[in-house]
Write a protein that holds these residues in place. Sequence first.
Motif, PDB file in Angstrom:
ATOM      1  N   LYS A 869       0.832  -1.193   0.000  1.00  0.00           N
ATOM      2  CA  LYS A 869       0.000   0.000   0.000  1.00  0.00           C
ATOM      3  C   LYS A 869       0.870   1.248   0.000  1.00  0.00           C
ATOM      4  O   LYS A 869       1.844   1.345   0.758  1.00  0.00           O
ATOM      5  CB  LYS A 869      -0.918  -0.001   1.223  1.00  0.00           C
ATOM      6  N   LEU A 870       0.496   2.213  -0.852  1.00  0.00           N
ATOM      7  CA  LEU A 870       1.197   3.490  -0.916  1.00  0.00           C
ATOM      8  C   LEU A 870       0.439   4.529  -0.085  1.00  0.00           C
ATOM      9  O   LEU A 870      -0.738   4.346   0.245  1.00  0.00           O
ATOM     10  CB  LEU A 870       1.299   3.958  -2.375  1.00  0.00           C
ATOM     11  N   LYS A 871       1.130   5.602   0.243  1.00  0.00           N
ATOM     12  CA  LYS A 871       0.524   6.616   1.113  1.00  0.00           C
ATOM     13  C   LYS A 871      -0.602   7.376   0.425  1.00  0.00           C
ATOM     14  O   LYS A 871      -1.416   8.028   1.097  1.00  0.00           O
ATOM     15  CB  LYS A 871       1.596   7.574   1.612  1.00  0.00           C
ATOM     16  N   ASP A 872      -0.647   7.318  -0.923  1.00  0.00           N
ATOM     17  CA  ASP A 872      -1.748   7.982  -1.615  1.00  0.00           C
ATOM     18  C   ASP A 872      -2.967   7.080  -1.725  1.00  0.00           C
ATOM     19  O   ASP A 872      -3.964   7.417  -2.383  1.00  0.00           O
ATOM     20  CB  ASP A 872      -1.309   8.452  -3.004  1.00  0.00           C
ATOM     21  N   GLY A 873      -2.917   5.897  -1.079  1.00  0.00           N
ATOM     22  CA  GLY A 873      -4.042   4.982  -1.059  1.00  0.00           C
ATOM     23  C   GLY A 873      -3.977   3.886  -2.105  1.00  0.00           C
ATOM     24  O   GLY A 873      -4.794   2.953  -2.082  1.00  0.00           O
ATOM     25  N   THR A 874      -3.028   3.970  -3.030  1.00  0.00           N
ATOM     26  CA  THR A 874      -2.889   2.941  -4.065  1.00  0.00           C
ATOM     27  C   THR A 874      -2.454   1.625  -3.441  1.00  0.00           C
ATOM     28  O   THR A 874      -1.586   1.603  -2.563  1.00  0.00           O
ATOM     29  CB  THR A 874      -1.860   3.368  -5.125  1.00  0.00           C
ATOM     30  N   SER A 875      -3.033   0.535  -3.903  1.00  0.00           N
ATOM     31  CA  SER A 875      -2.648  -0.789  -3.438  1.00  0.00           C
ATOM     32  C   SER A 875      -2.148  -1.597  -4.632  1.00  0.00           C
ATOM     33  O   SER A 875      -2.879  -1.766  -5.630  1.00  0.00           O
ATOM     34  CB  SER A 875      -3.839  -1.504  -2.787  1.00  0.00           C
ATOM     35  N   LEU A 876      -0.909  -2.087  -4.530  1.00  0.00           N
ATOM     36  CA  LEU A 876      -0.300  -2.838  -5.626  1.00  0.00           C
ATOM     37  C   LEU A 876      -0.270  -4.310  -5.254  1.00  0.00           C
ATOM     38  O   LEU A 876       0.361  -4.698  -4.268  1.00  0.00           O
ATOM     39  CB  LEU A 876       1.129  -2.342  -5.877  1.00  0.00           C
ATOM     40  N   PRO A 877      -0.993  -5.178  -6.000  1.00  0.00           N
ATOM     41  CA  PRO A 877      -0.974  -6.621  -5.714  1.00  0.00           C
ATOM     42  C   PRO A 877       0.464  -7.146  -5.788  1.00  0.00           C
ATOM     43  O   PRO A 877       1.245  -6.736  -6.666  1.00  0.00           O
ATOM     44  CB  PRO A 877      -1.854  -7.219  -6.804  1.00  0.00           C
ATOM     45  N   ALA A 878       0.795  -8.055  -4.901  1.00  0.00           N
ATOM     46  CA  ALA A 878       2.167  -8.566  -4.871  1.00  0.00           C
ATOM     47  C   ALA A 878       2.200 -10.015  -4.418  1.00  0.00           C
ATOM     48  O   ALA A 878       1.725 -10.348  -3.332  1.00  0.00           O
ATOM     49  CB  ALA A 878       3.023  -7.707  -3.936  1.00  0.00           C
ATOM     50  N   ASP A 879       2.771 -10.885  -5.277  1.00  0.00           N
ATOM     51  CA  ASP A 879       3.083 -12.251  -4.852  1.00  0.00           C
ATOM     52  C   ASP A 879       4.422 -12.295  -4.112  1.00  0.00           C
ATOM     53  O   ASP A 879       4.655 -13.166  -3.285  1.00  0.00           O
ATOM     54  CB  ASP A 879       3.145 -13.178  -6.066  1.00  0.00           C
ATOM     55  N   LEU A 880       5.278 -11.356  -4.448  1.00  0.00           N
ATOM     56  CA  LEU A 880       6.536 -11.195  -3.716  1.00  0.00           C
ATOM     57  C   LEU A 880       6.994  -9.758  -3.849  1.00  0.00           C
ATOM     58  O   LEU A 880       6.629  -9.051  -4.810  1.00  0.00           O
ATOM     59  CB  LEU A 880       7.620 -12.153  -4.214  1.00  0.00           C
ATOM     60  N   VAL A 881       7.793  -9.319  -2.869  1.00  0.00           N
ATOM     61  CA  VAL A 881       8.315  -7.949  -2.820  1.00  0.00           C
ATOM     62  C   VAL A 881       9.827  -8.023  -2.679  1.00  0.00           C
ATOM     63  O   VAL A 881      10.355  -8.829  -1.900  1.00  0.00           O
ATOM     64  CB  VAL A 881       7.704  -7.156  -1.648  1.00  0.00           C
ATOM     65  N   ILE A 882      10.529  -7.181  -3.440  1.00  0.00           N
ATOM     66  CA  ILE A 882      11.989  -7.097  -3.350  1.00  0.00           C
ATOM     67  C   ILE A 882      12.353  -5.676  -2.955  1.00  0.00           C
ATOM     68  O   ILE A 882      11.893  -4.711  -3.577  1.00  0.00           O
ATOM     69  CB  ILE A 882      12.648  -7.470  -4.688  1.00  0.00           C
ATOM     70  N   LEU A 883      13.191  -5.557  -1.921  1.00  0.00           N
ATOM     71  CA  LEU A 883      13.612  -4.240  -1.435  1.00  0.00           C
ATOM     72  C   LEU A 883      14.976  -3.890  -2.016  1.00  0.00           C
ATOM     73  O   LEU A 883      15.944  -4.650  -1.876  1.00  0.00           O
ATOM     74  CB  LEU A 883      13.677  -4.234   0.084  1.00  0.00           C
ATOM     75  N   GLY A 884      15.024  -2.729  -2.677  1.00  0.00           N
ATOM     76  CA  GLY A 884      16.285  -2.234  -3.218  1.00  0.00           C
ATOM     77  C   GLY A 884      16.449  -0.784  -2.859  1.00  0.00           C
ATOM     78  O   GLY A 884      16.482   0.094  -3.725  1.00  0.00           O
ATOM     79  N   ILE A 885      16.557  -0.525  -1.555  1.00  0.00           N
ATOM     80  CA  ILE A 885      16.558   0.865  -1.073  1.00  0.00           C
ATOM     81  C   ILE A 885      17.923   1.269  -0.513  1.00  0.00           C
ATOM     82  O   ILE A 885      18.026   2.228   0.249  1.00  0.00           O
ATOM     83  CB  ILE A 885      15.469   1.059  -0.009  1.00  0.00           C
ATOM     84  N   GLY A 886      18.953   0.549  -0.909  1.00  0.00           N
ATOM     85  CA  GLY A 886      20.296   0.943  -0.485  1.00  0.00           C
ATOM     86  C   GLY A 886      20.893   0.024   0.556  1.00  0.00           C
ATOM     87  O   GLY A 886      20.241  -0.914   1.049  1.00  0.00           O
ATOM     88  N   VAL A 887      22.176   0.285   0.875  1.00  0.00           N
ATOM     89  CA  VAL A 887      22.896  -0.503   1.869  1.00  0.00           C
ATOM     90  C   VAL A 887      23.541   0.422   2.895  1.00  0.00           C
ATOM     91  O   VAL A 887      23.752   1.604   2.638  1.00  0.00           O
ATOM     92  CB  VAL A 887      23.985  -1.389   1.219  1.00  0.00           C
ATOM     93  N   ALA A 888      23.838  -0.150   4.041  1.00  0.00           N
ATOM     94  CA  ALA A 888      24.578   0.547   5.086  1.00  0.00           C
ATOM     95  C   ALA A 888      25.895  -0.188   5.306  1.00  0.00           C
ATOM     96  O   ALA A 888      25.973  -1.406   5.119  1.00  0.00           O
ATOM     97  CB  ALA A 888      23.773   0.577   6.387  1.00  0.00           C
ATOM     98  N   PRO A 889      26.957   0.525   5.689  1.00  0.00           N
ATOM     99  CA  PRO A 889      28.236  -0.141   5.928  1.00  0.00           C
ATOM    100  C   PRO A 889      28.089  -1.266   6.953  1.00  0.00           C
ATOM    101  O   PRO A 889      27.492  -1.081   8.019  1.00  0.00           O
ATOM    102  CB  PRO A 889      29.135   0.977   6.459  1.00  0.00           C
ATOM    103  N   ALA A 890      28.630  -2.446   6.614  1.00  0.00           N
ATOM    104  CA  ALA A 890      28.516  -3.615   7.491  1.00  0.00           C
ATOM    105  C   ALA A 890      29.614  -3.568   8.557  1.00  0.00           C
ATOM    106  O   ALA A 890      30.601  -4.307   8.508  1.00  0.00           O
ATOM    107  CB  ALA A 890      28.620  -4.894   6.665  1.00  0.00           C
ATOM    108  N   THR A 891      29.422  -2.689   9.533  1.00  0.00           N
ATOM    109  CA  THR A 891      30.429  -2.499  10.590  1.00  0.00           C
ATOM    110  C   THR A 891      29.823  -2.674  11.975  1.00  0.00           C
ATOM    111  O   THR A 891      30.331  -2.121  12.964  1.00  0.00           O
ATOM    112  CB  THR A 891      31.059  -1.094  10.475  1.00  0.00           C
ATOM    113  N   LYS A 892      28.751  -3.419  12.070  1.00  0.00           N
ATOM    114  CA  LYS A 892      28.094  -3.613  13.367  1.00  0.00           C
ATOM    115  C   LYS A 892      29.053  -4.190  14.394  1.00  0.00           C
ATOM    116  O   LYS A 892      28.975  -3.861  15.590  1.00  0.00           O
ATOM    117  CB  LYS A 892      26.884  -4.526  13.193  1.00  0.00           C
TER     118      LYS A 892
END
Length: 1065
Positions: A869-892
Amino acid sequence: MSVRIQLDKQHTTYTNLDYISGTVFLNINSPETISAITVKLEGESRSRLAGQPRRDGAFNPRGIYYDPYEKDQTQLEVHKLLYKLATVFPTQEILRISGNGGSYTLPPGQHTYKFQFKLPFNNDCSNNNSLLTNLNALRLEMARNTDRHVRKTLPPTLTGLPGEAEIRYFVKVTVQRPAFYKENFRSLAPFTFLPIEPPRPAANKREYYARRNHQFSPSIDVPGKPALFRKSSVSADPVSSKVLPPSITIDGRLPDPPIVTCNEALPLRVLITKKNDSPAKIYLQLLNISLIAHTVIRAHDLRRQEVSSWTILSIANMNTPLNETVGGDGQKVLEIDSKLWKQRPLPNTICPSFETCNIMRKYELEVKVGLQWGSPNINPELSVQPLRLPVQVYSGIAPPQALLDQMSNRPAAVPTYIASNLHPAGSTNGPPLQPPRPPIQTGPSDHIEPSPGDIPAEAPPSYEDAMADDLGPIDGPRRDYHQQPSQTPIGDVKGSGNDSPISTPKLATSAFSTSAKAMAQEYKIKGLSSLDLKSGEKREVEIEGIENGKVLLAKVGDKTHAVSANCTHYGAPLKLGVLTPDGRLTCAWHGTCFNVASGDVEDAPALDPIAKFEVMEKSGGVYIKGEESVIKANRRQSNTKCSTQGPEKVVVVGGGSGAMGAVQALREQGFKGSVTIISTEPNLPIDRTKLSKALIADKSKIELRPQDWYKISSIETVSDEVSSINFQSKIVYSVSGSSYSYTKLILATGGTPKALPLPGFKELSNIFLLRTIPDVQAILNAVGEQKGKKIVVVGSSFIGMEVGNALAANNDVSIIGMESAPLERVMGAEVGKIFQDLISKNGVKFHMSASVDSAAPSSSDKKAVGSVKLKDGTSLPADLVILGIGVAPATKFLKDNPAVKLQDDGSLQTDESFAVKGFSDVYAIGDIATYPYHGPGGSGALTRIEHWNVAQNAGRSVARSIVSPSAKPKPFIPVFWSALGSQLRYCGNTPNGWDDLVLQGEPKEGKFAAFYGKGDTVVAVASMQMDPVMSQSAELMRRGKMPGMGELRKGVDVRDIGVPGEVKM
């Protein structure tokens, strides 16, 4: 019928006293009549030389008249060094039953026969076995007999001079068939031989040395020059001009007698002694150490000497002050730090000194020392002094003690000696003879007539083969030894059957090895009668006699080079690349840079170097020398084989591109310490770019190197997770409880994909991140074989765009982005819209300027995602979702470590050498490194770049710093590429942003060059279908020659701008 040999317990190298055993496998499809099966252990020394034309009708030394009009003839000389025969069929039992002679019919099936030989000490050459005939379908060649035979210890395998000389060892099986019309079946199993070394003389304190005297000139002052010719900031040093210039002697010293050992560092000392009272400082500016091999080849009346050299160490621009100590005689002595070469053992392509009936190998060690005095800014005189020491090379395979005991009980033999230009330290014979100085040098050269009695002409007397009867194989260490194989051996033995061809080992080269003769065969270039290239020109040419065989000719200055035609990364034609005046050849696709003089990789992402071929004009044509397999492969293998030694330990945390670049470069540059990679991934380092671009889950298709490569290179790979690091004690701890000590630490952990902290994204299944092979496998499993899935990709960054494009076929893909156009923050809305249009043609739907609100469950499975669901109310059907919103340095694992300070984004700040701030032995590379960027518009601004080849180049740079601590960081321009409907190329960086854009080409057709500017300075370039704009721009940026935004707006094409030779980064 087919026959083959399988050796038991095969060693990398065999030596004297070894048992060589195995099994003959004879496969028969129908009953066959044979008379015998014999197995032979053979060693051959072969030479072939072409006679030079004689136009004076002269006699040769043997009194044979040469007809002045007779054509040159090739002379072949062959010596059988080793010959042992065993008949494995019929056995003695069969002969006893059937009687001697006759033939035997074997039934169909597989028949096996065991054999075993013992390798002797000495060769067994004589008139009886030196006459050989080589017969194949093309020629009949006979080696006539010779009357010169040398009986000495068996020589090493030698295959680096194909077409001229080789020494080879093999086991050969022959299946003899009595029928006249049936050929005998043969099969050969070659092996590499390295002899046991002679007994070493007792240790003593004597040294052999080569010496030169040198008197420095007074300081140089250039008075009265106007500013046009002399910088006003550089003035004469009134103090230095009055200082007495030093008078010195330079010694290169080795223990007596001068012996060096295969695979070991040189026991060399380089001393400078002041001969006057000058107080001036002496600076070491250049040091070059090479081992020079002289291979003397004889083929009856013809002789030739081939020279090869291996660069053990070569460092310039050192500017290192030398510290003085006072010797026992009161003189001031300056000794060059031997650590410079102690980590550089002799390459494993060097064989021991040897002599056979027709081939001899001897060596010289050459040391070149470049010195300055006073201040290099005031006294620019650089004096380069060459020193040469004849040396013997020993194999390093120690004889067993029982053999030495037997030797000590024999009467001592008197060795023969040759004249030497060396004198033992402390002798009264004066300084030794040295080779004349090069023409550019001035001043007298030390000279004295040589005197005999210094160095034995040969090792102590050979071991007697009778001694071998009661001795077993050695149990001490063996040595690495690899020779470049000849694709077409001299007079090769041919046979019949499925297994008759002789297989040759893979090409093995040394990172430090350069050979004057390492080519297998001459091949003519099609359609070229002369080398008519202009300086800076490159031309792809075809090779006659090799299907699809091509090489690239490239002219730099007045020299034409011949190299592989394609890049070793993804196979791009190098003719499309960029050639610079200093000999860099940059691939047009992904920015790999090769050195055309050597073929070596200078910049990532390629791992393998290109091959280099000798090129020549003759008989109205142009020819290259090379091996057919290497020409076809378009590459050569870099030598990373290593047996670890010494206390140095490099631990690499992380298993990505940076780690790969670092560990390979360490081995290529001669690092012999231990190397360990600790990675959280279960697989070896992979080409991670193919995960998002092609969704490849088969690790065997994307692993950068196979497991055997790490084993051969002595690189340990550990699948574990680092929990903490004690920087004071230099210990790395893992979650499994293991610990790893280090002397140098490379942190290359990469990035951790970001998740969405929104409702549903943590709780629901079928929501995926993308970083590893298991991530790709999970995505592919969710898509299934039937496909047709509704897939939502959150994020319009490079990863999101690539994976969306890869899944578009047969699936319904939607991409959500917060910007008005994909990649707007990096590439701008105008260029981002081009990418959007290209990918939309593949069926991908875009929802831009959108924000995600939540993930909702599926109506059929409440635990799995069903829509986004988007903030404007749109709903996109999804059998699967892939996140590609960036990475953070792996220094935990470093978050709570008081010894390091993480930046606000979790990265580590480094200097230009990627050394972590506050440490000299800890480095950070790749996604976790924030380093000073000195490219156009950078001005040293701290930046973090998440590019694949930036990490690999950083790893290569760190390796160079570890191996050569005084080396300056090598500048490189960041390069990036992506699959966005078409291939995007990108170079440069924008740490301070950009405020202007110039577009050239046909953007609506996806064919363009985009130039990003900060003011008038171009800081980054992106291109599609306009090669080599990106590579050309990267080189121009590196050299400060990139045109300004104003020029580009007027239509200047960067491809028309000449690339200068000077680097200004």
